[in-house]
Design a protein around this motif. Sequence first.
Motif, mmCIF file in Angstrom:
data_model
loop_
_atom_site.group_PDB
_atom_site.id
_atom_site.type_symbol
_atom_site.label_atom_id
_atom_site.label_comp_id
_atom_site.label_asym_id
_atom_site.label_seq_id
_atom_site.Cartn_x
_atom_site.Cartn_y
_atom_site.Cartn_z
ATOM 1 N N CYS A 70 0.855 -1.192 0.000
ATOM 2 C CA CYS A 70 0.000 0.000 0.000
ATOM 3 C C CYS A 70 0.891 1.242 0.000
ATOM 4 O O CYS A 70 1.751 1.396 0.864
ATOM 5 C CB CYS A 70 -0.920 -0.017 1.214
ATOM 6 S SG CYS A 70 -1.912 1.478 1.360
ATOM 7 N N CYS A 73 -0.066 3.582 3.394
ATOM 8 C CA CYS A 73 0.351 3.273 4.754
ATOM 9 C C CYS A 73 1.541 2.320 4.803
ATOM 10 O O CYS A 73 2.057 2.026 5.878
ATOM 11 C CB CYS A 73 -0.825 2.697 5.564
ATOM 12 S SG CYS A 73 -1.258 1.009 5.105
ATOM 13 N N CYS A 87 -6.374 -1.857 0.346
ATOM 14 C CA CYS A 87 -5.546 -2.145 1.505
ATOM 15 C C CYS A 87 -6.406 -2.633 2.681
ATOM 16 O O CYS A 87 -7.443 -2.042 2.995
ATOM 17 C CB CYS A 87 -4.798 -0.884 1.906
ATOM 18 S SG CYS A 87 -3.833 -1.083 3.407
ATOM 19 N N CYS A 90 -5.796 0.344 5.693
ATOM 20 C CA CYS A 90 -6.346 1.694 5.566
ATOM 21 C C CYS A 90 -7.387 1.817 4.456
ATOM 22 O O CYS A 90 -7.921 2.890 4.221
ATOM 23 C CB CYS A 90 -5.230 2.702 5.342
ATOM 24 S SG CYS A 90 -4.502 2.613 3.696
#
Length: 113
Positions: A70, A73, A87, A90
């Motif tokens: 991702c 994050c 993701c 997040c």
Amino acid sequence: MHELSLCGAIADVVTRHAEGREVRTIHITIGQLRQIVPDTLVYCWSLFTEGTALAGSRIDVERVPARLACRACGDRQELGATPVFACAVCAGVDLEVVTGEEFLITSLDLSGA
Ligand SMILES: [Zn+2]
């Protein structure tokens, strides 16, 4: 058929590397994201090579699971059987494919080599 055209490409590479030696096994790494069915590829190979110098050789497929990172994050995750391109941490959708797009001939087992 997709696999059949791949067989042509594999045969080209293998023939060049074998330099006239008998090919026993072709080891191929295929990423999960490639739309290739290993069983179909193995089956197509046997049809494709019939009556050629590569007849009797075998394809050995190693599957590489898809991993995504991702960008938001930094979380890394392995793609499950049902691909979800978001993701898990997040819910961001800006994902980078780390592995899973491989299509490589990794090695050849040659007779007398
Ligand atoms: Zn994330």
